[in-house]
Write an enzyme that holds these catalytic residues in place. Structure first.
Site, PDB file in Angstrom:
ATOM      1  N   GLY A 152       2.956   2.084  10.849  1.00 46.58           N
ATOM      2  CA  GLY A 152       3.895   3.205  10.720  1.00 46.58           C
ATOM      3  C   GLY A 152       4.618   3.561  12.004  1.00 46.58           C
TER       4      GLY A 152
ATOM      5  N   GLY B 115       5.218   1.282   4.593  1.00 46.83           N
ATOM      6  CA  GLY B 115       6.538   1.891   4.387  1.00 46.83           C
ATOM      7  C   GLY B 115       7.518   1.018   3.611  1.00 46.83           C
TER       8      GLY B 115
ATOM      9  N   HIS C  64      -9.379   0.719   5.195  1.00 46.86           N
ATOM     10  CA  HIS C  64      -8.085   0.931   5.842  1.00 46.86           C
ATOM     11  C   HIS C  64      -8.293   1.845   7.053  1.00 46.86           C
ATOM     12  CE1 HIS C  64      -4.005   2.225   6.614  1.00 46.86           C
ATOM     13  NE2 HIS C  64      -3.613   1.154   5.964  1.00 46.86           N
TER      14      HIS C  64
ATOM     15  N   GLU D  47      -4.803  -5.269  10.516  1.00 48.15           N
ATOM     16  CA  GLU D  47      -3.784  -4.240  10.743  1.00 48.15           C
ATOM     17  C   GLU D  47      -4.054  -3.543  12.076  1.00 48.15           C
ATOM     18  OE1 GLU D  47      -1.938  -2.800   6.792  1.00 48.15           O
ATOM     19  OE2 GLU D  47      -3.769  -1.660   7.107  1.00 48.15           O
TER      20      GLU D  47
ATOM     21  N   GLU E  31      -6.744   4.294   8.117  1.00 50.17           N
ATOM     22  CA  GLU E  31      -6.590   5.734   7.854  1.00 50.17           C
ATOM     23  C   GLU E  31      -7.871   6.301   7.244  1.00 50.17           C
ATOM     24  OE1 GLU E  31      -2.935   5.297   5.674  1.00 50.17           O
ATOM     25  OE2 GLU E  31      -2.004   4.648   7.540  1.00 50.17           O
TER      26      GLU E  31
ATOM     27  N   ASN F 247       0.865  -1.175   0.000  1.00 55.25           N
ATOM     28  CA  ASN F 247       0.000   0.000   0.000  1.00 55.25           C
ATOM     29  C   ASN F 247       0.904   1.228   0.000  1.00 55.25           C
ATOM     30  OD1 ASN F 247      -1.787   2.052   0.552  1.00 55.25           O
ATOM     31  ND2 ASN F 247      -2.333   1.330   2.613  1.00 55.25           N
ATOM     32  N   TRP F 248       0.973   1.883  -1.146  1.00 56.19           N
ATOM     33  CA  TRP F 248       1.866   3.055  -1.243  1.00 56.19           C
ATOM     34  C   TRP F 248       1.299   4.265  -0.508  1.00 56.19           C
ATOM     35  CZ3 TRP F 248       3.817   3.381  -7.071  1.00 56.19           C
ATOM     36  CH2 TRP F 248       4.586   2.248  -7.350  1.00 56.19           C
ATOM     37  N   LYS F 249       0.027   4.209  -0.111  1.00 51.23           N
ATOM     38  CA  LYS F 249      -0.647   5.359   0.516  1.00 51.23           C
ATOM     39  C   LYS F 249      -0.462   6.584  -0.379  1.00 51.23           C
ATOM     40  CE  LYS F 249      -0.109   3.056   4.901  1.00 51.23           C
ATOM     41  NZ  LYS F 249      -0.015   3.124   6.347  1.00 51.23           N
TER      42      LYS F 249
ATOM     43  N   SER G 172       4.001  -2.296  10.311  1.00 49.69           N
ATOM     44  CA  SER G 172       5.461  -2.361  10.501  1.00 49.69           C
ATOM     45  C   SER G 172       6.044  -3.720  10.124  1.00 49.69           C
ATOM     46  CB  SER G 172       5.832  -1.980  11.938  1.00 49.69           C
ATOM     47  OG  SER G 172       5.415  -0.654  12.210  1.00 49.69           O
TER      48      SER G 172
HETATM   49  P1  13P Z   1       3.372   0.205   7.658  1.00 50.31           P
HETATM   50  O1  13P Z   1       3.883  -1.065   7.011  1.00 50.31           O
HETATM   51  O2  13P Z   1       4.100   1.439   7.176  1.00 50.31           O
HETATM   52  O3  13P Z   1       3.294   0.088   9.144  1.00 50.31           O
HETATM   53  O4  13P Z   1       1.853   0.406   7.134  1.00 50.31           O
HETATM   54  C1  13P Z   1       0.988  -0.670   7.174  1.00 50.31           C
HETATM   55  C2  13P Z   1      -0.248  -0.284   6.434  1.00 50.31           C
HETATM   56  O5  13P Z   1      -0.997   0.579   6.861  1.00 50.31           O
HETATM   57  C3  13P Z   1      -0.515  -0.962   5.157  1.00 50.31           C
HETATM   58  O6  13P Z   1      -1.813  -0.737   4.723  1.00 50.31           O
END
Ligand code: 13P
Length: 250
Positions: free
Chosen positions: A173, A235, A96, A167, A98, A9-11, A213
């Site tokens: 993150g 990330g 997600h 998640e 977020e 997931n590049w966000k 993470s």
């Molecule tokens: P990280 O791997 O940066 O913790 O993010 C996980 C994530 O939210 C994937 O959707």
């Protein structure tokens, strides 16, 4: 046998050229080890069309990060599942943390998104996970159970297309990964819920990914657990080498 999947997931990262560069590196260096192990990239919308072309001759799957609850119309700034399909998108993240936190997405909205995607034969990657407060109060199982309610409204045929991603919000993150035991405990719980609502066979065939993470150095341990079928990576998906390192741990 259920699929093993590592999805990135590049966000909201990577401009157009940066996205092309990383996709080219992935195409060059990706060695699919087994047809049951998928690598999927979920970039921002602007990249989908170009990446679909780049991935066309490779085994790399393409996913989006969001879609709208309606098929089309006056929804300025939004993207429909039909638009995603028209650029060969195969997967789409739904729910997600977020989007739940910053865009207030609730269960009803997430259900409508799943339906829109499934009509277009795009596989939802349905995300769930508790906040740190929930875990501290011992409410993590209840929170997950409530989030999963969205999926029980789907028909069995629709549900079979869904990938679930656990998640924990406190691990996203933050560099603080859930331990393999914590991940396994929740994944087994999710699978037991699927078995109860959809039956044992469907539960056995459902891919449940871990996110938060996850990196090349801890992926193998997480993926060694019987109910952890891969990862949803933030990330560490932003560098081809790191992302492929995680895939190679599958
Ligand atoms: P990280 O791997 O940066 O913790 O993010 C996980 C994530 O939210 C994937 O959707």
């Amino acid at each position: 046998m259920r699929k093993k999947i590592v999805a990135g997931n590049w966000k909201m990262n990577k401009n157009f050229q940066e996205g092309i560069d990383i996709a080219n590196e992935l195409v060059k260096d990706f060695n699919p080890s087994d047809s049951n192990k998928k690598l999927v990239v979920c970039p921002p919308f602007i990249h989908l069309s170009a990446l679909a072309e780049l991935f066309d001759k490779s085994e790399i799957g393409l996913g989006a990060q969001n879609c709208h609850t309606s098929g089309k119309g006056a929804f300025t700034g939004e993207i429909s599942s039909e638009m995603l399909k028209s650029v060969h998108t195969q997967y789409c993240l739904v729910g997600h943390s977020e989007r739940r936190a910053f865009f207030f997405e609730d269960n009803e909205e997430l259900y409508q998104k799943c339906k829109q995607l499934l009509v277009k034969e795009i596989q939802p990657i349905f995300c769930c996970g508790e906040l740190l407060e929930d875990r501290k109060e011992g409410e993590h199982f209840d929170v997950i159970e409530d989030q999963l309610e969205v999926l029980w409204k789907l028909s069995k045929t629709d549900f079979e297309k869904v990938v679930i991603a656990y998640e924990p919000v406190w691990a996203i993150g933050t560099g603080e990964t859930a331990t393999a035991e914590q991940a396994q405990e929740i994944h087994a719980f999710i699978r037991s819920q699927v078995a109860e609502k959809m039956g044992e066979t469907i539960a056995e065939n459902t891919s449940i990914l871990y996110g938060g993470s996850c990196k090349a150095s801890n992926a193998a341990e997480l993926f060694s657990k019987p109910d952890v079928d891969g990862g949803l990576i933030g990330g560490a998906a932003l560098k081809a080498e790191d992302f492929l390192g995680i895939y190679n741990a599958l």
